[in-house]
Design an enzyme around this catalytic site. Structure first.
Site, PDB file in Angstrom:
ATOM      1  N   THR A   6      50.352 -34.906  82.072  1.00  0.00           N
ATOM      2  CA  THR A   6      49.842 -34.868  80.685  1.00  0.00           C
ATOM      3  C   THR A   6      49.232 -33.504  80.339  1.00  0.00           C
ATOM      4  O   THR A   6      48.851 -33.280  79.196  1.00  0.00           O
ATOM      5  CB  THR A   6      48.774 -35.960  80.463  1.00  0.00           C
TER       6      THR A   6
ATOM      7  N   GLN B 151      49.058 -29.082  80.302  1.00  0.00           N
ATOM      8  CA  GLN B 151      49.939 -28.029  79.780  1.00  0.00           C
ATOM      9  C   GLN B 151      51.180 -27.854  80.668  1.00  0.00           C
ATOM     10  O   GLN B 151      52.323 -27.981  80.224  1.00  0.00           O
ATOM     11  CB  GLN B 151      49.197 -26.690  79.702  1.00  0.00           C
TER      12      GLN B 151
ATOM     13  N   ALA C  67      44.331 -31.621  88.241  1.00  0.00           N
ATOM     14  CA  ALA C  67      43.080 -30.951  88.654  1.00  0.00           C
ATOM     15  C   ALA C  67      42.050 -31.037  87.537  1.00  0.00           C
ATOM     16  O   ALA C  67      42.409 -31.240  86.373  1.00  0.00           O
ATOM     17  CB  ALA C  67      43.342 -29.471  88.952  1.00  0.00           C
TER      18      ALA C  67
ATOM     19  N   SER D  59      40.572 -28.488  85.794  1.00  0.00           N
ATOM     20  CA  SER D  59      41.087 -27.125  85.834  1.00  0.00           C
ATOM     21  C   SER D  59      40.220 -26.114  85.087  1.00  0.00           C
ATOM     22  O   SER D  59      40.599 -24.948  84.995  1.00  0.00           O
ATOM     23  CB  SER D  59      42.516 -27.101  85.255  1.00  0.00           C
TER      24      SER D  59
ATOM     25  N   SER E 121      45.806 -21.021  92.594  1.00  0.00           N
ATOM     26  CA  SER E 121      45.345 -20.238  91.434  1.00  0.00           C
ATOM     27  C   SER E 121      44.838 -18.855  91.816  1.00  0.00           C
ATOM     28  O   SER E 121      44.223 -18.660  92.869  1.00  0.00           O
ATOM     29  CB  SER E 121      44.207 -21.018  90.767  1.00  0.00           C
TER      30      SER E 121
ATOM     31  N   GLU F 277      42.329 -17.699  90.690  1.00  0.00           N
ATOM     32  CA  GLU F 277      40.866 -17.796  90.786  1.00  0.00           C
ATOM     33  C   GLU F 277      40.408 -17.744  92.238  1.00  0.00           C
ATOM     34  O   GLU F 277      39.232 -17.482  92.515  1.00  0.00           O
ATOM     35  CB  GLU F 277      40.369 -19.069  90.115  1.00  0.00           C
TER      36      GLU F 277
ATOM     37  N   TYR G 150      35.408 -24.251  91.133  1.00  0.00           N
ATOM     38  CA  TYR G 150      36.854 -24.441  90.942  1.00  0.00           C
ATOM     39  C   TYR G 150      37.635 -23.572  91.927  1.00  0.00           C
ATOM     40  O   TYR G 150      38.535 -24.047  92.627  1.00  0.00           O
ATOM     41  CB  TYR G 150      37.245 -24.084  89.498  1.00  0.00           C
TER      42      TYR G 150
HETATM   43  P1  NAP Z   1      45.461 -28.915  82.471  1.00  0.00           P
HETATM   44  O1  NAP Z   1      46.167 -28.724  81.168  1.00  0.00           O
HETATM   45  O2  NAP Z   1      43.986 -28.948  82.509  1.00  0.00           O
HETATM   46  O3  NAP Z   1      46.024 -30.296  83.093  1.00  0.00           O
HETATM   47  C1  NAP Z   1      45.403 -30.912  84.175  1.00  0.00           C
HETATM   48  C2  NAP Z   1      46.097 -32.220  84.464  1.00  0.00           C
HETATM   49  O4  NAP Z   1      45.440 -32.852  85.575  1.00  0.00           O
HETATM   50  C3  NAP Z   1      46.045 -33.237  83.307  1.00  0.00           C
HETATM   51  O5  NAP Z   1      47.270 -33.913  83.234  1.00  0.00           O
HETATM   52  C4  NAP Z   1      44.949 -34.186  83.756  1.00  0.00           C
HETATM   53  O6  NAP Z   1      45.058 -35.484  83.216  1.00  0.00           O
HETATM   54  C5  NAP Z   1      45.231 -34.221  85.254  1.00  0.00           C
HETATM   55  N1  NAP Z   1      44.115 -34.769  86.019  1.00  0.00           N
HETATM   56  C6  NAP Z   1      42.805 -34.401  85.967  1.00  0.00           C
HETATM   57  N2  NAP Z   1      42.080 -35.155  86.804  1.00  0.00           N
HETATM   58  C7  NAP Z   1      42.935 -36.026  87.394  1.00  0.00           C
HETATM   59  C8  NAP Z   1      42.788 -37.080  88.332  1.00  0.00           C
HETATM   60  N3  NAP Z   1      41.587 -37.389  88.844  1.00  0.00           N
HETATM   61  N4  NAP Z   1      43.883 -37.764  88.709  1.00  0.00           N
HETATM   62  C9  NAP Z   1      45.108 -37.472  88.184  1.00  0.00           C
HETATM   63  N5  NAP Z   1      45.316 -36.495  87.282  1.00  0.00           N
HETATM   64  C10 NAP Z   1      44.236 -35.786  86.897  1.00  0.00           C
HETATM   65  O7  NAP Z   1      45.940 -27.826  83.524  1.00  0.00           O
HETATM   66  P2  NAP Z   1      47.207 -26.827  83.482  1.00  0.00           P
HETATM   67  O8  NAP Z   1      46.812 -25.589  82.764  1.00  0.00           O
HETATM   68  O9  NAP Z   1      48.407 -27.584  83.083  1.00  0.00           O
HETATM   69  O10 NAP Z   1      47.311 -26.418  85.024  1.00  0.00           O
HETATM   70  C11 NAP Z   1      48.078 -27.193  85.937  1.00  0.00           C
HETATM   71  C12 NAP Z   1      47.594 -26.949  87.344  1.00  0.00           C
HETATM   72  O11 NAP Z   1      47.719 -25.562  87.656  1.00  0.00           O
HETATM   73  C13 NAP Z   1      46.122 -27.277  87.590  1.00  0.00           C
HETATM   74  O12 NAP Z   1      45.997 -27.703  88.911  1.00  0.00           O
HETATM   75  C14 NAP Z   1      45.419 -25.937  87.419  1.00  0.00           C
HETATM   76  O13 NAP Z   1      44.201 -25.936  88.134  1.00  0.00           O
HETATM   77  C15 NAP Z   1      46.456 -25.022  88.020  1.00  0.00           C
HETATM   78  N6  NAP Z   1      46.475 -23.652  87.525  1.00  0.00           N
HETATM   79  C16 NAP Z   1      46.511 -23.407  86.191  1.00  0.00           C
HETATM   80  C17 NAP Z   1      46.590 -22.095  85.728  1.00  0.00           C
HETATM   81  C18 NAP Z   1      46.669 -21.789  84.258  1.00  0.00           C
HETATM   82  O14 NAP Z   1      46.439 -20.626  83.890  1.00  0.00           O
HETATM   83  N7  NAP Z   1      47.019 -22.748  83.405  1.00  0.00           N
HETATM   84  C19 NAP Z   1      46.653 -21.047  86.655  1.00  0.00           C
HETATM   85  C20 NAP Z   1      46.633 -21.330  88.021  1.00  0.00           C
HETATM   86  C21 NAP Z   1      46.559 -22.637  88.447  1.00  0.00           C
HETATM   87  P3  NAP Z   1      44.336 -35.903  81.819  1.00  0.00           P
HETATM   88  O15 NAP Z   1      45.286 -35.446  80.742  1.00  0.00           O
HETATM   89  O16 NAP Z   1      44.227 -37.372  81.943  1.00  0.00           O
HETATM   90  O17 NAP Z   1      43.020 -35.183  81.774  1.00  0.00           O
HETATM   91  O1  F7E Z   2      38.629 -17.873  80.665  1.00  0.00           O
HETATM   92  C1  F7E Z   2      36.187 -15.512  79.263  1.00  0.00           C
HETATM   93  C2  F7E Z   2      35.795 -16.221  80.534  1.00  0.00           C
HETATM   94  O2  F7E Z   2      38.593 -20.355  80.566  1.00  0.00           O
HETATM   95  C3  F7E Z   2      39.199 -16.575  80.715  1.00  0.00           C
HETATM   96  C4  F7E Z   2      42.320 -21.812  84.189  1.00  0.00           C
HETATM   97  O3  F7E Z   2      43.592 -22.210  83.781  1.00  0.00           O
HETATM   98  O4  F7E Z   2      43.059 -19.578  84.629  1.00  0.00           O
HETATM   99  C5  F7E Z   2      42.127 -20.338  83.883  1.00  0.00           C
HETATM  100  O5  F7E Z   2      40.797 -19.980  84.209  1.00  0.00           O
HETATM  101  C6  F7E Z   2      38.112 -15.532  80.571  1.00  0.00           C
HETATM  102  C7  F7E Z   2      36.898 -15.752  81.471  1.00  0.00           C
HETATM  103  O6  F7E Z   2      40.380 -19.142  81.915  1.00  0.00           O
HETATM  104  C8  F7E Z   2      35.001 -17.557  76.538  1.00  0.00           C
HETATM  105  O7  F7E Z   2      34.484 -15.869  80.936  1.00  0.00           O
HETATM  106  C9  F7E Z   2      34.904 -15.479  77.106  1.00  0.00           C
HETATM  107  O8  F7E Z   2      36.524 -14.547  82.060  1.00  0.00           O
HETATM  108  O9  F7E Z   2      40.519 -19.113  79.488  1.00  0.00           O
HETATM  109  P1  F7E Z   2      39.521 -19.187  80.571  1.00  0.00           P
HETATM  110  P2  F7E Z   2      39.981 -18.847  83.437  1.00  0.00           P
HETATM  111  O10 F7E Z   2      38.556 -19.076  83.698  1.00  0.00           O
HETATM  112  O11 F7E Z   2      40.531 -17.509  83.781  1.00  0.00           O
HETATM  113  C10 F7E Z   2      42.967 -19.723  86.060  1.00  0.00           C
HETATM  114  C11 F7E Z   2      44.036 -18.882  86.696  1.00  0.00           C
HETATM  115  C12 F7E Z   2      42.967 -21.137  86.487  1.00  0.00           C
HETATM  116  O12 F7E Z   2      43.436 -21.463  87.581  1.00  0.00           O
HETATM  117  C13 F7E Z   2      42.164 -22.086  85.682  1.00  0.00           C
HETATM  118  O13 F7E Z   2      42.590 -23.433  85.913  1.00  0.00           O
HETATM  119  O14 F7E Z   2      37.598 -15.612  79.238  1.00  0.00           O
HETATM  120  N1  F7E Z   2      35.619 -16.126  78.060  1.00  0.00           N
HETATM  121  N2  F7E Z   2      34.491 -16.334  76.176  1.00  0.00           N
HETATM  122  C14 F7E Z   2      35.715 -17.422  77.721  1.00  0.00           C
HETATM  123  N3  F7E Z   2      36.342 -18.459  78.323  1.00  0.00           N
HETATM  124  C15 F7E Z   2      36.256 -19.677  77.718  1.00  0.00           C
HETATM  125  N4  F7E Z   2      36.889 -20.733  78.291  1.00  0.00           N
HETATM  126  N5  F7E Z   2      35.537 -19.862  76.553  1.00  0.00           N
HETATM  127  C16 F7E Z   2      34.897 -18.826  75.917  1.00  0.00           C
HETATM  128  O15 F7E Z   2      34.271 -19.017  74.890  1.00  0.00           O
END
Ligand code: NAP
Ligand code: F7E
Length: 353
Positions: A9, A11, A86, A88, A129, A131, A153
């Site tokens: 569900t 992104q 996650a 996330s 990630s 991160e 995280y």
């Molecule tokens: P997202 O939009 O936050 O989606 C997270 C998904 O995890 C949702 O479907 C959520 O379900 C599900 N979830 C949360 N808690 C759960 C639980 N206890 N049991 C089963 N499902 C659960 O994240 P995303 O951006 O698509 O990222 C996908 C994965 O890649 C994550 O693991 C994230 O940490 C990792 N990642 C993301 C990025 C990025 O930039 N997007 C980069 C590196 C790694 P609900 O809809 O019910 O909340």
């Molecule tokens: O923040 C700054 C904030 O929350 C990016 C997740 O998908 O990517 C994501 O993590 C930057 C940070 O993403 C706001 O401090 C400023 O430096 O969009 P973000 P993230 O923390 O990089 C990694 C790869 C993952 O794995 C994670 O799951 O933006 N920032 N002002 C802000 N960030 C947020 N959220 N909100 C603000 O108002």
């Protein structure tokens, strides 16, 4: 081929499901019970007449519930598992660190154990990630760069990464880590910075909102398009041998750069609308991330197709269109309407991320 996706569900889950269905897979997604519908991102494919119902299945389960995972594996017997589920959000992980450790970290070993005990041999993808690099020890970051996580995280993801490597080495599982740098899209959660900016710029343009509150504008990330990145996940599981790969664009930009592009695209000056709210600062920040994806390019034949500029414009245009549709849908075309002002006020008060 049967693929099981946790986090369908979210992104990435929604883009991956679409891609796998297009390749002819049967896709099974684990969803959590929620008091309101949480399947908005996959509803279009669930209802798509070109995808026979029999190829997309949603099953209830939870990454924190081992018995549900065991049962799902036994009944579905998937060929590939993509562990995308996650908690996330990095900022939120400081508020709920223990929960984040459970679902983002420990749940990976729960799933790996479920695989081992099932006697099945599915290929396994772990959503690792950038991160994990945190306070980065080298620039750019590669597969061999040491980890220095800066949040609950990041620490949870580092555990999940290493347990995936361990199960590969200890039990011969076909298990891969995709170390993905930030990737965004119009389906990005609304509290991540790119989407928060895109949506606010659109609403300000339409007169629905005046101000946007943000935290650290100097943070730099390597932002790519989610649709490109799910292709890399699949490619990893099609190789002869399991391995770990960095997936990134190789370019870094600041939050300020997103503001310039998003507001500039709509002929707005972000400086007159953006206010800094220290609530959005993190106790420990990640200042600079930029990835070197040359291994993935060489071995997987993967490369990003959407540029940073195209990504931000795509997101702003999508939010503009969505906000316009909302106005038409509610019949609230009045730019200064009490409803719009109330909506903006409630959103601001309820949005701590
Ligand atoms: P997202 O939009 O936050 O989606 C997270 C998904 O995890 C949702 O479907 C959520 O379900 C599900 N979830 C949360 N808690 C759960 C639980 N206890 N049991 C089963 N499902 C659960 O994240 P995303 O951006 O698509 O990222 C996908 C994965 O890649 C994550 O693991 C994230 O940490 C990792 N990642 C993301 C990025 C990025 O930039 N997007 C980069 C590196 C790694 P609900 O809809 O019910 O909340
Ligand atoms: O923040 C700054 C904030 O929350 C990016 C997740 O998908 O990517 C994501 O993590 C930057 C940070 O993403 C706001 O401090 C400023 O430096 O969009 P973000 P993230 O923390 O990089 C990694 C790869 C993952 O794995 C994670 O799951 O933006 N920032 N002002 C802000 N960030 C947020 N959220 N909100 C603000 O108002």
């Amino acid at each position: 081929m049967k693929a099981l996706i946790t986090g369908i569900t979210g992104q990435d889950g929604s883009y991956l499901a679409e891609m796998l269905l297009a390749k002819g897979y049967h896709v099974y997604g684990i969803i959590r019970r929620s008091s309101s519908f949480n399947t908005g991102r996959i509803d279009p494919i669930y209802q798509d007449p070109h995808v026979p119902d029999a190829r997309l299945h949603l099953v209830y389960g939870d990454l924190n519930d081992a018995s549900s995972l065991n049962k799902i594996l036994r009944t579905i017997r998937p060929d590939e598992i993509y562990n995308l589920g996650a908690q996330s959000h990095v900022r939120v992980s400081f508020d709920i660190p223990e929960y984040t450790a459970e679902v983002t970290g420990v749940a990976t070993v729960r799933l790996l154990e479920a695989i081992r005990e099932s006697g099945l041999h599915p290929k396994f993808y772990q959503a690792s990630s950038s991160e994990m690099f945190g306070k980065a020890l080298e620039v750019p970051q590669h597969e061999t760069t040491p980890f220095y996580p800066r949040s609950p995280y990041g620490a949870a993801k580092a555990y999940a990464y290493w347990i995936t490597v361990n199960y590969r080495e200890a039990y011969g599982l076909f298990a891969c880590n995709g170390i993905l740098f930030n990737h965004e899209s119009p389906r990005r959660g609304e509290t991540f910075v790119s989407r928060k900016i895109a949506k606010a710029a659109a609403r300000i343009k339409l007169g629905l909102q005046e101000e946007l509150y943000l935290g650290n504008l100097d943070a730099r990330r390597d932002w790519g398009f989610a649709g490109d990145y799910v292709e890399a996940m699949w490619l990893m599981l099609q190789q002869q041998e399991p391995d770990d790969y960095v997936i990134a664009t190789g370019a870094t930009h600041s939050v300020r750069d997103i503001l310039e592009l998003a507001f500039g695209h709509l002929d707005l000056d972000w400086k007159t609308h953006v206010k800094i709210d220290p609530r959005y600062y993190r106790p420990t920040e990640v200042d600079l991330l930029v990835g070197d994806a040359s291994k993935a390019m060489r071995e997987l034949g993967w490369k990003p197709k959407v540029s940073f500029r195209e990504l931000i414009v795509m997101m702003v245009e999508a939010d503009l269109e969505a906000e316009r549709r909302k106005i038409e849908g509610t019949g609230s075309g009045d730019r200064g309407s009490a409803r719009a002002i109330l909506e903006a006020t409630i959103k601001k008060a309820a949005d701590p991320d």
